[in-house]
Design an enzyme around this catalytic site. Structure first.
Site, short mmCIF file in Angstrom:
data_model
loop_
_atom_site.label_atom_id
_atom_site.label_comp_id
_atom_site.label_asym_id
_atom_site.label_seq_id
_atom_site.Cartn_x
_atom_site.Cartn_y
_atom_site.Cartn_z
N ASP A 476 32.13 60.84 14.57
CA ASP A 476 33.55 60.60 14.80
C ASP A 476 33.88 60.65 16.29
O ASP A 476 33.10 61.19 17.10
CB ASP A 476 34.35 61.68 14.04
CG ASP A 476 35.74 61.20 13.63
OD1 ASP A 476 36.17 60.15 14.13
OD2 ASP A 476 36.37 61.89 12.81
N ASP A 544 41.58 55.30 9.04
CA ASP A 544 42.00 56.57 8.42
C ASP A 544 43.04 56.32 7.34
O ASP A 544 43.43 57.24 6.62
CB ASP A 544 42.61 57.49 9.48
CG ASP A 544 41.55 58.33 10.14
OD1 ASP A 544 40.37 58.21 9.76
OD2 ASP A 544 41.90 59.12 11.03
C1 DGJ Z 1 39.22 61.21 11.76
C2 DGJ Z 1 38.43 60.54 10.67
O1 DGJ Z 1 38.70 59.19 10.64
C3 DGJ Z 1 38.73 61.24 9.37
O2 DGJ Z 1 38.13 60.56 8.31
C4 DGJ Z 1 38.24 62.64 9.49
O3 DGJ Z 1 36.85 62.64 9.67
C5 DGJ Z 1 38.93 63.33 10.64
N1 DGJ Z 1 38.81 62.57 11.86
C6 DGJ Z 1 38.37 64.70 10.86
O4 DGJ Z 1 38.89 65.32 11.94
#
Ligand code: DGJ
Length: 723
Positions: A476, A544
């Site tokens: 991430d 997200d």
């Molecule tokens: C952003 C990601 O896109 C989410 O799926 C998740 O992993 C969060 N970060 C965690 O902080």
């Protein structure tokens, strides 16, 4: 195939032809790019006929008053010789001048695609050929090599360039594109994919007008604001008909795509590193490599163009053990628990998921010491013993014993101020001297230009992967770059590019020794969804935003330039977006990607549990068709807010899956049809559920009527099998 005959180069793929030639003054003229041309013709006759100089035109050479660079379609251009369109290069030459004029010296044709030293690139030993054209400035020993890799079967040609400084003074590269091409205008429209966090991939079309349109990113990454992929289409091009040129870049940093409609009705397209804050010093004897740009042309509409992109990325960019291999159905605990979990909770989730047929359990954010929210813990790799008393290794062991794979989340490029790493090494994070660094999501960016930082990440991530026997990694990166400065650099204009080279080095060192691990990249969703990341990690978390209605646009838009097999898409809990939709609807949309779950399976009803078992079985049956089949967009969410449809056809056309969705259904709409594509016209197909047999041609021309489709948020899958 690449042919050279008397200064004319002809690059053929299965369905396209690209022609360039050397002019009488040794410039490279672009002659043609489009549908495949018949063989054996003298294509030099297509070259530009010298025109009469008009008004303010600048004469290139006194010996020929009709030769004016501004009127020519060029493959490359310099500065100061009469071409007033944007130049692909802006170089402060040894004497301090910007003027440069690159002339053909020689060329070579090699089998395969030569690899780069600093950047990821496409690869193939036997399915590509590369033309390397060497140019040299008219007076100074500054050379440019243009690389054209031709992938016949995918109908893709890639382009990149290398600058070599043969002078005894340092050059300053202010702008250096990967490619530049000029074509006659055909009422082109430019299609880009824009948005931001939780709204990636929104398609925008606009007709070209005189001037320059720039599709670029300055966030440090390829960005969720403007994806690097873009399209130039003729004004009457649809999904199934007409000319479309697609462009993308194998690069994860600031990109720059520009389309200029000149006063002579020529269209110049460029793609490369964003010149924003770019100033790269090239010392004597050194080379600078630009990222590789992907070009593809389709004379049969956008669907075909996307399929070419998909094939190319799947076959020649994605590497390793997970290339073209079915991905496991996963469950990720993020939307189920956020930071609030402990060992028993995770085990209960995994056990339940296992019973449903899920194959991979992913532990997301929150597993480090002190990480109970997003203010602390990033940068540290000690495990939170309160949440995970048996450690990660203990959890991983138990998950494996259940017969599931174990996946883990990392955010290695970032640091919280409240972390041991920041307390010990505040100098590891990006800071502009004399200023407090700017926070985003309570975190700062680590400086990957520093070898010590790269070492720290490689060692710690690598150690956890090995100690805990991790099968999948979600990598991430939850913020943009600010405070772009590195004390290690002589020119801060190198910062953004050097950061990305540093990131690629880290990925190489972690990924190469562990080819069995499936990596998924993520940047708050699709903030870094580009072929550069796909070279290291075959899939990217698209967004997200897991709301199915929003996902229709995000996934549809993303599919134009990037493969379905690379799109991370999961089923969310019913109410996550405040919009209640059925499990079937959410699952059907998530199936058009890598497929998994972002929900707490321990909170599902008995009916939902039964349904999920069926859904997983169904997905596994369709997975090869979805991930390896040809993808066709049928009804666009960008045209109508009401109905969306897409489909997958197996490469041998023996089966197909049509997926149809309502958003807000139209009242009293009793005849809604979908017109499938890509079937074998003469073959007989059984339309499952309907128990009828129809020819491919009939299905494609008469369409399939969607019965009982009158409600909001409904989905329908039509499976077709050749009889
Ligand atoms: C952003 C990601 O896109 C989410 O799926 C998740 O992993 C969060 N970060 C965690 O902080």
């Amino acid at each position: 195939m690449i042919l050279h005959d008397q200064g004319v180069f002809r690059l053929d793929t299965d369905h396209t032809t690209y022609v360039l030639r050397i002019t009488q003054f040794s410039h490279l003229e672009h002659v043609y790019y489009g549908r495949r041309l018949p063989e054996g013709e003298d294509l030099s006759v297509l070259a530009h006929r010298n025109s009469i100089m008009t008004g303010t035109s600048v004469m290139y050479d006194e010996s020929d008053e009709t030769y004016c660079l501004d009127n020519l379609c060029l493959e490359w251009s310099g500065i100061g010789m009469g071409d007033y369109r944007m130049s692909p290069c802006e170089i402060v030459m040894p004497g301090g001048a910007y003027g440069c004029d690159f002339l053909y010296q020689d060329h070579s044709i090699v089998e395969g695609t030569p690899q780069m030293q600093t950047l990821p690139s496409s690869s193939s030993l036997s399915e590509s050929q590369t033309l390397v054209l060497s140019l040299r400035d008219r007076t100074l020993d500054v050379r440019v090599e243009l690389y054209y890799a031709v992938y016949e079967a995918c109908d893709v040609i890639t382009r990149r360039c290398v600058v070599i400084n043969g002078e005894d003074k340092t050059l300053s590269l202010r702008r250096i594109m990967s490619m530049s091409i000029d074509m006659p205008d055909r009422n082109f429209s430019l299609v880009t994919f824009d948005g931001g966090w939780i709204k990636e991939g929104n398609r925008h079309d606009r007709a070209l007008a005189p001037g320059i349109y720039i599709n670029s990113s300055t966030t440090g990454w390829s960005s969720n604001r403007h994806n690097a992929g873009f399209i130039l289409r003729a004004d009457d091009t649809t999904e199934d008909r007409g000319d479309a040129y697609g462009f993308n870049l194998i690069y994860s940093g600031n990109h720059y795509g520009a389309v200029e409609l000149s006063n002579h009705s020529l269209v110049r397209v460029q793609l490369g590193i964003n010149p924003h804050c770019f100033d790269y010093l090239l010392n004597t004897g050194n080379r600078f490599e630009t990222p590789e740009a992907i070009m593809t042309f389709s004379g049969d509409g956008l669907n075909r163009m996307s399929q070419q992109f998909h094939d190319f990325v799947n076959r020649h960019v994605v590497r390793g053990e997970w290339k073209e291999r079915g991905r496991p159905v996963l469950t990720n605990n993020w939307e189920a628990t956020f930071f609030r979990f402990n060992h028993p909770k995770l085990m209960a989730t995994a056990r339940r998921a296992k019973k449903l047929g899920v194959e991979l359990f992913v532990l997301d954010d929150g597993w480090f010491k002190g990480r109970d929210d997003d203010t602390a813990g990033l940068g540290d790799y000690a495990v939170n013993k309160r949440k995970l008393p048996f450690g990660l290794a203990g959890l991983s062991r138990r998950i494996h014993r259940m017969g599931m794979m174990f996946g883990l989340w990392f955010e290695p490029e970032m640091v919280n101020r409240n972390s041991d790493l920041f307390r010990a090494h505040p100098e590891y994070c990006l800071t502009t001297p004399g200023r407090a660094p700017a926070l985003s999501r309570n975190q700062l960016v680590l400086n990957l230009c520093l070898p010590a930082v790269r070492e720290y990440i490689v060692e710690n991530v690598g150690r956890i992967l090995d100690e805990c026997s991790v099968d999948y990694v979600k990598w991430d990166c939850n913020r943009h770059i600010s405070d772009a400065f590195s004390p290690s650099l002589d020119s801060q204009g190198e910062f953004f590019h050097r950061y990305i080279i540093g990131l690629y080095e880290v990925l190489d060192r972690i990924f190469t020794p562990r080819p069995h691990i499936l990596f998924e990249s993520c940047s708050g969703g699709g903030g870094r969804f580009d072929p550069g990341m796909l070279y290291y990690m075959p899939q990217t978390w698209c967004s997200d935003n897991t709301d199915p209605v929003d996902r229709l646009k995000i996934q549809y838009g993303t599919s134009l330039c990037l493969p379905i097999a690379s799109m991370g898409s999961h089923v969310q809990a019913a109410r996550n977006a405040g919009r209640v939709t059925s499990l079937a609807y959410r699952a059907d949309i998530a199936m058009a990607g890598t497929f998994g779950y972002e929900l707490d399976p321990t909170k599902l009803s008995a009916d939902e549990l039964d349904d999920i078992k069926d859904i997983n079985e169904q997905f596994r049956a369709w997975q090869p068709l979805i991930q390896q089949g040809d993808f066709y967009r049928l009804l666009s969410p960008f045209d109508s807010s009401q109905y969306v449809a897409w489909m997958f056809v197996s490469p041998d056309k023996s089966e197909a899956l049509v997926q149809c969705f309502t958003v807000l259904a139209e009242p009293n709409r009793w005849d809604l049809r979908v017109y499938p594509r890509g079937l074998d016209p003469d073959a007989l197909y059984e339309v499952e559920d309907w128990a009828v047999e129809l020819h491919g041609d009939t299905i494609m021309h008469a369409g399939l009527r969607l019965q009982m489709f009158g409600w909001d948020f409904m989905s329908r899958n039509l499976y077709l099998k050749r009889v």
